[in-house]
Design a protein around this motif. Structure first.
Motif, PDB file in Angstrom:
ATOM      1  N   ILE A 122     -89.759 -43.916  83.853  1.00 58.96           N
ATOM      2  CA  ILE A 122     -90.994 -43.975  82.259  1.00 58.96           C
ATOM      3  C   ILE A 122     -92.322 -44.428  83.020  1.00 58.96           C
ATOM      4  O   ILE A 122     -93.255 -43.772  82.410  1.00 58.96           O
ATOM      5  N   LYS A 123     -92.511 -45.204  84.095  1.00 62.56           N
ATOM      6  CA  LYS A 123     -93.762 -45.488  84.404  1.00 62.56           C
ATOM      7  C   LYS A 123     -94.603 -44.184  85.075  1.00 62.56           C
ATOM      8  O   LYS A 123     -95.701 -44.165  84.972  1.00 62.56           O
ATOM      9  N   TYR A 156     -82.350 -50.070  76.241  1.00 64.00           N
ATOM     10  CA  TYR A 156     -83.554 -50.418  77.368  1.00 64.00           C
ATOM     11  C   TYR A 156     -84.542 -49.289  77.557  1.00 64.00           C
ATOM     12  O   TYR A 156     -85.674 -49.946  77.491  1.00 64.00           O
ATOM     13  N   CYS A 157     -84.337 -48.278  77.841  1.00 61.78           N
ATOM     14  CA  CYS A 157     -85.174 -47.286  78.060  1.00 61.78           C
ATOM     15  C   CYS A 157     -86.382 -47.012  76.860  1.00 61.78           C
ATOM     16  O   CYS A 157     -87.464 -47.103  77.129  1.00 61.78           O
ATOM     17  N   TRP A 158     -85.822 -46.932  75.912  1.00 58.02           N
ATOM     18  CA  TRP A 158     -86.671 -46.849  74.366  1.00 58.02           C
ATOM     19  C   TRP A 158     -87.692 -48.094  74.371  1.00 58.02           C
ATOM     20  O   TRP A 158     -88.843 -47.960  74.271  1.00 58.02           O
ATOM     21  N   ASN A 162     -91.665 -47.979  74.946  1.00 62.51           N
ATOM     22  CA  ASN A 162     -92.447 -48.803  73.786  1.00 62.51           C
ATOM     23  C   ASN A 162     -93.510 -49.506  74.362  1.00 62.51           C
ATOM     24  O   ASN A 162     -94.754 -49.651  74.163  1.00 62.51           O
ATOM     25  N   LYS A 163     -93.021 -50.606  75.272  1.00 62.09           N
ATOM     26  CA  LYS A 163     -93.898 -51.351  75.892  1.00 62.09           C
ATOM     27  C   LYS A 163     -94.982 -50.886  76.531  1.00 62.09           C
ATOM     28  O   LYS A 163     -96.048 -51.202  76.536  1.00 62.09           O
ATOM     29  N   ASP A 167     -94.594 -41.613  76.094  1.00 66.56           N
ATOM     30  CA  ASP A 167     -94.034 -40.773  75.250  1.00 66.56           C
ATOM     31  C   ASP A 167     -92.650 -40.250  75.935  1.00 66.56           C
ATOM     32  O   ASP A 167     -92.649 -39.486  76.852  1.00 66.56           O
ATOM     33  N   ILE A 168     -91.661 -40.622  75.368  1.00 60.37           N
ATOM     34  CA  ILE A 168     -90.145 -40.087  76.007  1.00 60.37           C
ATOM     35  C   ILE A 168     -89.240 -39.543  75.236  1.00 60.37           C
ATOM     36  O   ILE A 168     -89.460 -40.106  73.887  1.00 60.37           O
ATOM     37  N   THR A 169     -88.599 -38.874  75.433  1.00 56.60           N
ATOM     38  CA  THR A 169     -87.387 -38.392  74.704  1.00 56.60           C
ATOM     39  C   THR A 169     -85.947 -38.316  75.301  1.00 56.60           C
ATOM     40  O   THR A 169     -86.072 -38.491  76.669  1.00 56.60           O
TER      41      THR A 169
END
Length: 391
Positions: A122-123, A156-158, A162-163, A167-169
């Protein structure tokens, strides 16, 4: 609809009756070729990194160029001038990194470990996370066990994305490559459960669900039912099963994705857009293509000893074992070709390759350009048959 990346994928598919392609980042040359092709042809291509190939710094990176998640994404972002490459985590989840298996982690620890890996994705700006908690080294999990783990990872990932304002899917799907097709009841049950969870928690639904579409890779061929002229016992033929699965996906507004599509024939590939399959993944084939290209150019240019050295190094890695068919009569050379890409970042191989580069340059041959041209040919067969460009 949620994320921008999801909108981009849906609108591309809407405007073009095609099947999107996910390519395993088998080597630096493979990654470079994907970036160049997606930018030249103006088409999105996924780079689908497994945790064995690329993982976070904490896990010591992966076997592809010893890249950590961050180094890999930086490398792609710097070169992908048009922003066409879609970075995807393939088969993230507990026990998906060999270290978690070696350490025989408990479920709790393996889930924590998987979350750490996802957080690095994510990062690093990954677009799609494949949540696959189907592996369990302690027992065989039920569909509900897998669902519980999936939803825990999803939440967790969502929340982390958000934090961090990322932008992920998501891609979900708990397949192990069996070469058969999922049951329709199970697919419906999983998608309904995930949708209910997303609605209750106000989280966007996944973009993709992985479905067994009758594809399975062994050695250097696809032995699944999709490309088989012979009916496979106890299995619904792909041309009957897949439209039904697509119906279920459509009803849930989630796109189907088929994994393990390597080595399918041109005819089988051209059926994907006709059937309306939105996306497929291909990986080992491109690694094998590069290994074959390497041996070919070395043997053609009197670097036979060097070719032998590469084959020996690859054979001794034993990485070919998991790809062998039962009662296989594959010879040692073929085994070495199957596992060649696993040693591309081995220091002994890199030394050997540099020596070959120098020798070939004296003959006016750029080794990496030659290898990239071979990978490009291989990827283009998919690009054309999947109707990503007109033939």
């Amino acid at each position: 609809m949620g994320s921008m990346i999801k909108q981009k994928i849906f609108s591309f598919l809407k405007n073009k009756r095609c099947t999107l392609l996910g390519v395993g980042p088998m080597s630096v040359n493979c990654v470079d070729t994907v970036i160049e092709l997606s930018n030249e042809l103006d088409i999105p291509i996924f780079l689908i990194a497994s945790r064995r190939q690329i993982d976070s710094e904490d896990f010591g990176g992966g076997y592809v160029n010893s890249w950590s998640t961050n180094n890999f994404s930086n490398y792609v972002f710097e070169r992908d001038k048009k922003g066409k490459v879609i970075l995807a985590r393939d088969h993230g989840g507990p026990w998906q990194n060999p270290k978690e298996i070696e350490q025989s982690l408990s479920l709790k620890k393996a889930m924590e470990s998987a979350k750490e890996s996802y957080l690095a994705d994510i990062k690093a700006g990954f677009d799609i996370l494949h949540l696959d908690p189907s592996i369990d080294i302690h027992r065989t999990p039920t569909v509900d066990d897998i669902l519980d783990r999936l939803l825990e990872l999803y939440e967790y990932c969502w929340s982390q994305a958000n934090k961090l304002n990322k932008d992920i899917t998501f891609e979900i799907g708990t397949e192990e490559q069996s070469g058969s097709t999922h049951s329709q009841e199970e697919l419906d049950y999983v998608l309904q459960s995930v949708k209910d969870f997303c609605r209750i928690n106000n989280i966007p639904t996944p973009t993709f669900v992985v479905i067994q579409a009758g594809t399975k890779v062994l050695e250097t061929r696809n032995v699944g039912s999709f490309d088989s002229p012979i009916r496979i016992k106890d299995e619904i033929p792909a041309e009957i099963q897949i439209p039904r699965m697509l119906e279920i996906c459509k009803k849930n507004n989630i796109l189907m994705k088929a994994h393990n599509a390597d080595y399918l024939s041109d005819i089988a590939l051209s059926w994907h857009p006709r059937l309306g399959i939105p996306a497929i993944n291909v990986a080992p084939e491109f690694g094998v293509t590069e290994s074959i290209g390497l041996i070919e150019i070395l043997e053609k240019n009197n670097l036979v000893n060097e070719a032998e050295e590469f084959l020996k190094l690859s054979y001794e890695s034993m990485k070919w074992e998991k790809w062998l068919a039962p009662n296989s009569n594959t010879n040692d050379r073929q085994k070495s070709i199957i596992s060649g890409h696993y040693i591309f970042s081995d220091p002994i191989f890199l030394e050997l390759k540099n020596k070959c580069k120098v020798a070939l340059l004296e003959k006016g041959i750029s080794l990496d350009e030659f290898l990239k041209s071979k990978i490009k040919e291989s990827i283009m067969r998919y690009v054309k048959n999947l109707r990503l460009v007109s033939k």
